[in-house]
Design an enzyme around this catalytic site. Structure first.
Site, mmCIF file in Angstrom:
data_model
loop_
_atom_site.group_PDB
_atom_site.id
_atom_site.type_symbol
_atom_site.label_atom_id
_atom_site.label_comp_id
_atom_site.label_asym_id
_atom_site.label_seq_id
_atom_site.Cartn_x
_atom_site.Cartn_y
_atom_site.Cartn_z
ATOM 1 N N GLY A 127 0.812 -1.211 0.000
ATOM 2 C CA GLY A 127 0.000 0.000 0.000
ATOM 3 C C GLY A 127 0.846 1.261 0.000
ATOM 4 N N GLY A 128 2.086 1.141 -0.465
ATOM 5 C CA GLY A 128 2.932 2.327 -0.588
ATOM 6 C C GLY A 128 3.331 2.953 0.721
ATOM 7 N N SER A 213 5.006 -5.509 -2.511
ATOM 8 C CA SER A 213 5.066 -4.064 -2.711
ATOM 9 C C SER A 213 5.613 -3.398 -1.448
ATOM 10 C CB SER A 213 3.684 -3.533 -3.107
ATOM 11 O OG SER A 213 3.775 -2.223 -3.611
#
Length: 503
Positions: A127-128, A213
């Site tokens: 989710g960055g 991620s």
């Protein structure tokens, strides 16, 4: 007394009573789905609110009675989660509840007794570093638990509440640093697991941390951090990592960003910021044009010179499984790419070596230049962090590339093998993703998940009935290509990896 507790837990797991387990903090009650026992929303740290905002997570206090753990805990404060682009609702956190009180974990266990010592898999979401939650549908732990693994997922602080640094925070910390609170949350979860997972039939000496991620960035950070030593034995990094040099800043730069944020909201002290509602801080952080809050090379949780730290082997040395999805290339902005612009970039960046670069990334026309830019983006964002782990770790590292394009969803654009699309295949959660899956995709899910399970259990992804997956080395540079049909090894990108790390 110990015998009575053992019998009680055994009976609970055997299904003759309630799903009650006694942790070191108190009893928790979950529920069963078929033969899997599920506990959701177990607190692993004190709520990071009030005076604990922007502080390292504190151990959770004991409770009396039996805590109900049948629902996910709140997700961390973030923008209201909603589907966008290729990421449909299955990939997105539930829109509510969102809360600063978010430090909860979830457990799926197949154990029938507390002494089974099953391997433990800990999932860290992406989710960055600014969004995400353990409650996403594709992170469901049922299927992996059915294959003999204790599956754990945990929440951590994100955005301004999880990664803001500030001189005042550094001064009060006691170690001269601030930021990285989200990483500290993850570590606090691992500490809780070390103390408690045996009660759920797990082996605290066989723990694999995994993420995709920003979750992969997080796993990279735990591999790097001296503070995380001894809390995990293996690591899975999917699509990205801090060795790619992205989302990172030194402490001075991070503190400066915190100072500017404080000025932008007309506050004069951390106490004033702590008095503001968390949702208001989130909104202000999005609208102040200061950019996202990043990983901090603070010389506390992470070393100042990250690359030297890895080159000299000071990181936590564990077996690693790591790789990327071809659609990761689309995460970096490209703008308009032409033969002229790409060639000009090559000359400017690589100078005397530009001719060699253009042999590997050709730009004979505009279309070829665009393809080369996408290839370069892919390797820069996701390929290089994996390659560098393969280079710097002194344990075995297995590399992969996921190229499969998921079957179309009627009326929905085809985004190709997009960023995150491999996760349901690896976690065996295609049933949580609403598409008409084909037989060959179900086979790919079984194969990919089996590699992951084998790695979690033994530190080696290979197993009976699976094509051989060779560990990575710089001479052959082999990686496994995940695609429907026959899985195959490839030595692609070896020359490009070497060239990019030298320039």
């Amino acid at each position: 007394m110990r015998k009575l507790i053992f019998l009680f837990i055994t009976v609970s797991f055997a299904g003759y009573g309630q799903n009650i387990v006694e942790t070191q903090n108190g009893k928790v009650e979950g529920y069963s789905n078929e033969d899997i026992h599920i506990f959701k929303g177990i607190p692993f740290a004190e709520p990071p609110v009030g005076a604990l905002r922007w502080k390292a997570p504190q151990p959770v206090q004991n409770w009396k009675g039996v805590k109900q753990t049948k629902e996910f805990g709140p997700s961390p404060i973030q923008n209201t989660p909603e589907p966008f682009l290729c990421w449909t609702e299955e990939f997105i956190a539930k829109p509510e509840p969102l809360s600063e009180d978010c430090l909860y974990l979830n457990i799926w266990t197949p154990a029938k007794a507390h002494d089974e010592k099953l391997p433990v898999f800990v999932w860290i979401y992406g989710g960055g570093l600014s969004s995400g939650s353990a409650n996403c549908d594709i992170y469901d732990g049922q299927q992996m638990a059915e294959q003999g693994v204790v599956f754990v997922s945990l929440n951590y602080r994100v955005g301004v509440l999880g990664f803001m640094a500030h001189p005042e925070l550094s001064e009060e910390s006691g170690h001269g640093a601030s930021g990285n609170y989200g990483f500290m949350d993850q570590l606090e979860g691992l500490k809780w697991i070390q103390k408690n997972i045996a009660a759920f039939g797990g082996d605290p000496n066989n723990v694999t941390i995994a993420g995709q991620s920003a979750g992969s960035f997080s796993v990279n950070a735990q591999i790097a951090s001296p503070l995380a030593s001894g809390y995990f034995n293996k690591a899975i990094c999917q699509s990205g990592g801090i060795l790619g040099g992205r989302l990172m800043q030194d402490l001075a730069t991070a503190e400066e960003q915190g100072v500017k944020f404080m000025e932008s909201v007309n506050a004069t002290s951390i106490d004033e910021l702590r008095a503001m509602p968390a949702a208001q801080l989130q909104e202000l952080s999005i609208n102040n044009n200061l950019g996202r809050f990043r990983v901090v090379l603070d010389d506390y949780f992470l070393p100042k010179d990250l690359f030297e730290h890895f080159k000299t082997g000071k990181q936590n040395q564990v077996e690693v499984l790591t790789g990327w999805v071809t659609g990761d290339a689309n995460l970096l902005p490209m703008g308009e790419v032409t033969q002229e612009s790409f060639t000009s970039m090559a000359n400017e960046r690589f100078g005397a070596n530009s001719d060699e670069f253009l042999k590997m990334f050709p730009a004979g026309n505009n279309e070829e230049a665009l393809q080369s830019q996408q290839k370069m983006n892919l390797l820069s964002f996701a390929g290089l962090p994996s390659y560098l782990l393969g280079t710097y770790m002194d344990r075995n590292v297995w590399l992969y590339e996921f190229t499969h394009v998921p079957t179309d969803k009627p009326g929905f654009p085809n985004y190709g093998a997009f960023h995150t699309s491999e996760v349901p295949f690896a976690l065996h959660t295609l049933d949580q993703w609403d598409r008409s899956w084909q037989t060959e995709e179900r086979k790919l899910e079984d194969q990919m998940s089996a590699y992951w399970i084998n790695f979690v259990k033994t530190g080696n992804p290979n197993g009976e009935g699976l094509p051989q997956w060779s560990s990575y080395n710089q001479d052959e540079g082999k990686l496994l290509i995940f695609e429907t049909g026959e899985l195959k090894s490839s030595s692609k990108y070896l020359e490009e990896f070497w060239f990019l790390t030298q320039n």
